[in-house]
Enzyme design. Structure first.
Site, short mmCIF file in Angstrom:
data_model
loop_
_atom_site.label_atom_id
_atom_site.label_comp_id
_atom_site.label_asym_id
_atom_site.label_seq_id
_atom_site.Cartn_x
_atom_site.Cartn_y
_atom_site.Cartn_z
N ARG A 80 0.84 -1.19 0.00
CA ARG A 80 0.00 0.00 0.00
C ARG A 80 0.88 1.25 0.00
O ARG A 80 1.97 1.26 0.56
CB ARG A 80 -0.91 0.01 1.23
CG ARG A 80 -2.11 -0.93 1.13
CD ARG A 80 -3.00 -0.82 2.35
NE ARG A 80 -2.34 -1.26 3.56
CZ ARG A 80 -1.80 -0.46 4.46
NH1 ARG A 80 -1.88 0.84 4.33
NH2 ARG A 80 -1.20 -0.96 5.52
N TYR A 223 -1.36 -3.61 -6.71
CA TYR A 223 -1.08 -4.43 -5.52
C TYR A 223 -2.12 -4.29 -4.42
O TYR A 223 -2.48 -3.17 -4.02
CB TYR A 223 0.29 -4.08 -4.93
CG TYR A 223 0.89 -5.25 -4.17
CD1 TYR A 223 1.70 -6.18 -4.83
CD2 TYR A 223 0.62 -5.45 -2.83
CE1 TYR A 223 2.23 -7.27 -4.16
CE2 TYR A 223 1.15 -6.54 -2.15
CZ TYR A 223 1.95 -7.45 -2.82
OH TYR A 223 2.46 -8.53 -2.16
N ARG A 391 2.21 -12.10 -0.42
CA ARG A 391 0.89 -12.44 0.13
C ARG A 391 0.29 -13.64 -0.59
O ARG A 391 0.65 -13.97 -1.71
CB ARG A 391 -0.05 -11.25 -0.03
CG ARG A 391 0.43 -10.00 0.70
CD ARG A 391 -0.54 -9.51 1.70
NE ARG A 391 0.03 -8.49 2.58
CZ ARG A 391 -0.52 -8.15 3.74
NH1 ARG A 391 -1.61 -8.75 4.17
NH2 ARG A 391 0.02 -7.21 4.49
P1 GTP Z 1 -2.25 -7.68 7.59
O1 GTP Z 1 -2.78 -8.72 6.66
O2 GTP Z 1 -1.18 -6.85 6.97
O3 GTP Z 1 -3.32 -6.81 8.16
O4 GTP Z 1 -1.45 -8.45 8.78
P2 GTP Z 1 -1.93 -9.30 10.04
O5 GTP Z 1 -2.26 -8.37 11.17
O6 GTP Z 1 -2.97 -10.28 9.66
O7 GTP Z 1 -0.58 -10.05 10.47
P3 GTP Z 1 -0.18 -11.60 10.37
O8 GTP Z 1 -1.02 -12.48 11.25
O9 GTP Z 1 -0.09 -11.96 8.95
O10 GTP Z 1 1.27 -11.57 11.01
C1 GTP Z 1 2.30 -10.78 10.50
C2 GTP Z 1 3.63 -11.25 10.99
O11 GTP Z 1 3.65 -11.26 12.43
C3 GTP Z 1 3.96 -12.66 10.53
O12 GTP Z 1 5.30 -12.71 10.10
C4 GTP Z 1 3.77 -13.50 11.77
O13 GTP Z 1 4.59 -14.62 11.80
C5 GTP Z 1 4.09 -12.52 12.92
N1 GTP Z 1 3.34 -12.87 14.15
C6 GTP Z 1 2.01 -13.11 14.25
N2 GTP Z 1 1.66 -13.46 15.52
C7 GTP Z 1 2.80 -13.43 16.24
C8 GTP Z 1 3.10 -13.70 17.63
O14 GTP Z 1 2.24 -14.04 18.44
N3 GTP Z 1 4.40 -13.55 18.00
C9 GTP Z 1 5.38 -13.17 17.12
N4 GTP Z 1 6.62 -13.05 17.56
N5 GTP Z 1 5.14 -12.93 15.80
C10 GTP Z 1 3.86 -13.05 15.37
C1 SPV Z 2 -2.92 -4.45 5.36
O1 SPV Z 2 -1.96 -3.81 4.94
O2 SPV Z 2 -3.47 -4.20 6.47
C2 SPV Z 2 -3.44 -5.58 4.58
C3 SPV Z 2 -2.91 -5.78 3.24
O3 SPV Z 2 -4.33 -6.27 5.04
S1 SPV Z 2 -3.62 -4.74 2.06
O4 SPV Z 2 -4.79 -5.39 1.50
O5 SPV Z 2 -2.61 -4.50 1.02
O6 SPV Z 2 -4.03 -3.49 2.67
#
Ligand code: GTP
Ligand code: SPV
Ligand code: MN
Length: 610
Positions: A80, A223, A391
């Site tokens: 983004r 993207y 992703r």
């Molecule tokens: P968006 O899709 O961008 O909104 O991200 P999200 O909030 O869904 O994050 P996601 O669960 O994909 O995690 C992002 C990163 O944080 C990954 O590399 C995970 O491995 C790491 N992560 C998630 N949970 C934990 C945790 O409990 N501990 C640690 N150390 N890392 C974590």
């Molecule tokens: C975020 O950035 O919080 C996402 C990925 O979930 S995007 O759809 O690119 O915003």
């Protein structure tokens, strides 16, 4: 309807505003043809075949990952673009200091200039979609026009897309118009042809929102959130503004259903900034015995007061657009199982046997890969094989822990709301807000270390109130006011509010908390607080577990780690209060008085504790 160009509209389309808008955008962008997407399997095969033939997508080895594809983006179009994201409200003050504002009339002029002829030589796809179950009381419909077949394929996974969604639009249905172009025509203004590239985009980018007219215009990027306009643009930026007008909430939250060992059910919604753990928590495998976790949503929640005066939530999406790096059997087994097939991978690495790989998928990297840029890669290359914001796009229905409640159009009643950030210091593992107003203050004062989900310096600590900094479609101070008034009308039915932090580090920079499945211990404490059974004590910053009331059975924590995880250091918190005061002051008199009161009360409690 009279128009110079054949719009090819299916017979069921009678909404005059829709036809009028479409013919205007067609006339402006000048596509070679128009294709209405019906969402069928045949359409899916045709488009995927076309993109494979054009070298845009690579089909993965069908024996290892059926009907799955790899796409590599332009190396400059990988996340983004927050500094190119605009809220074009009529009044600048309504966008607020955390948004980039542009005058709507001037922006429309600019956009019409950019979009003039921008689809020459390309097909315009008309993509009708529903956010939430078709016809549901919390659901909304939109139409995205796009010249990116890659965006179409993603939208088919991420939303209920096609004829069923189109049928939702009657003569007088409100729907959100969204225009998207990658900004690279195949014929220039004087008729010369331009060679296509695998990932067309433009160095000029504009991601624009017009809250009052509920319009979205996106130019120059293919993207994620820049191009899948249902997601951040509609479900959050336009959605949050609609929610303010209509008395509901559009939030950057996962939704999780938890069942405790005696069968009692809880629903929690949790906001974490981008790439801070929502997808992982939404798919958690609890490590504590007897607990069951089921997934409802991993990124966006729409919440509305409903039956019995409680707050109900739906996941408006139909797919996961998740961060690949860090996702592995050791951390998120459920996600790995979800990705068995029917998945589009973007900017991950390709293995020699035609499958995908990324950092964190396995302990040991394969000996040879093609990296996300398409170059040969070995473990000694000294650079990541997958882009940090690589992703996967996958249907939620493939998630083995998907809850039946995902299909429930009225949503689920929320028992607890959780705010979490990525904080190496200060913020304890878990704390409960004293009440709703304090909870709003906790959300408003969130900070988090920046991740690769957006362009910018990774690791820099920044304010990210409610994990909505990049996604709130109006003045953030008014948004806090809206939350305060929602709490007031929910009264005693309001969910409890909590703050968590999985990312606190020790002096050597190592995470103090194991995270992932062990986060179930925190969820357990939260559920026991909802029931009123967990013992607590009041710290200056909120209500925290009393000694012994936090379940550590079956886990070896290093000596002193729990102390460090819950430590509240008044001087550094008082410093943070100074920064909060400065941040709050940027909102001037739009800041709700309650926020100033909360800050004063926090300072008094910290000084008493010092
Ligand atoms: P968006 O899709 O961008 O909104 O991200 P999200 O909030 O869904 O994050 P996601 O669960 O994909 O995690 C992002 C990163 O944080 C990954 O590399 C995970 O491995 C790491 N992560 C998630 N949970 C934990 C945790 O409990 N501990 C640690 N150390 N890392 C974590
Ligand atoms: C975020 O950035 O919080 C996402 C990925 O979930 S995007 O759809 O690119 O915003
Ligand atoms: Mn997100």
């Amino acid at each position: 309807m009279k128009t110079a160009i054949d719009l090819n509209a299916p017979e069921m389309v009678t909404n005059r505003a829709l036809l009028h808008w479409l013919s205007d955008i067609v006339e402006l962008t000048k596509p070679a043809d128009i294709r209405w997407c019906n969402g069928s399997q045949a359409e899916w095969y045709e488009l995927t075949r076309q993109l494979i033939d054009q070298g845009v997508m690579t089909q993965l080895n069908p024996e290892l990952r059926p009907d799955s594809f790899l796409v590599r983006s332009d190396p400059d179009d990988v996340a983004r673009v927050e500094d190119r994201t605009f809220i074009c409200s009529v009044n600048e003050a309504d966008a607020g200091p955390t948004n980039n504002w542009r005058d709507p009339d001037q922006m429309i002029d600019k956009l019409r200039e950019l979009f003039d002829g921008c689809m020459r030589g390309r097909t315009m796809y008309v993509v009708p979609f529903s956010m939430g179950p078709l016809g549901g009381p919390i659901s909304q419909v939109g139409i995205q026009l796009t010249d990116s077949p890659y965006a179409v394929l993603n939208m088919r996974i991420m939303t209920r897309m096609g004829d069923d969604a189109l049928r939702q639009i009657d003569d007088d249905t409100n729907w959100v118009p969204a225009v998207h172009s990658v900004g690279m025509p195949l014929i220039d203004a004087v008729g010369n042809t331009i060679d296509d590239v695998p990932w067309p985009c433009n160095t000029t980018k504009y991601i624009c929102h017009f809250p009052e007219s509920r319009e979205i215009w996106s130019y120059g990027s293919g993207y994620g959130g820049n191009a899948l306009l249902s997601k951040k643009c509609f479900a959050l930026r336009i959605g949050s503004f609609m929610g303010k007008q209509e008395g509901w909430l559009a939030e950057h939250m996962l939704i999780l259903k938890l069942t405790n060992p005696v069968g009692k059910v809880f629903h929690v919604a949790a906001a974490f900034p981008s790439a801070c753990g929502k997808t992982n928590l939404a798919m958690i495998t609890p490590t504590i015995p007897g607990w069951k976790a089921e997934t409802i949503g991993d990124d966006i929640a729409w919440l509305r007061p409903g039956k019995g005066g409680r707050l109900f939530a739906i996941n408006p999406e139909a797919g996961f657009f998740g961060v690949a790096p860090g996702t592995g059997y050791a951390t998120n087994e459920v996600a790995m199982d979800t990705l068995w097939g029917n998945t589009i991978f973007t900017n991950v690495a390709l293995t020699d046997d035609g499958d995908v790989w990324w950092e964190g998928m396995t302990d040991k990297a394969p000996d040879h890969l093609i990296d996300w840029r398409g170059d040969d890669w070995t473990p000694s290359s000294g650079r990541p094989a997958a882009h940090p914001n690589a992703r996967f796009t996958v249907p939620v229905e493939q998630c083995p822990t998907l809850s039946d409640d995902w299909f429930e159009s009225a949503g689920v009643p929320i028992d607890a709301i959780i705010f979490g950030g990525r904080r190496a210091t200060n913020v304890p593992l878990v704390a409960e807000a004293f009440d709703w107003k304090h909870g709003v203050f906790l959300g408003a004062t969130m900070s988090s270390e920046q991740t690769a989900a957006a362009e910018g310096t990774v690791g820099a600590l920044r304010r990210d109130p409610f994990a909505m900094l990049p996604f709130c479609g109006y003045n953030m101070a008014d948004y806090w006011g809206h939350w305060l008034s929602m709490g007031k009308s929910l009264g005693k039915n309001a969910p409890k509010i909590f703050q968590v932090n999985w990312f606190r580090k020790d002096d050597n920079g190592k995470f103090l908390w194991p995270g992932f499945g062990e986060n179930s211990r925190v969820l357990e404490w939260i559920c026991r607080r909802v029931e009123g059974t967990a013992k607590t004590y009041e710290a200056a910053i909120g209500i925290v577990p009393a000694r012994g009331s936090f379940n550590l059975e079956g886990i070896e924590m290093p000596r002193g780690a729990m102390m460090k995880l819950f430590n509240v250091n008044p001087p550094s918190w008082l410093d943070e209060c100074d920064q909060t005061e400065e941040f709050f002051s940027t909102f001037g008199d739009r800041l709700p008085v309650e926020m100033t009161k909360q800050l004063g009360a926090l300072r008094r409690r910290l000084k008493k504790a010092a």
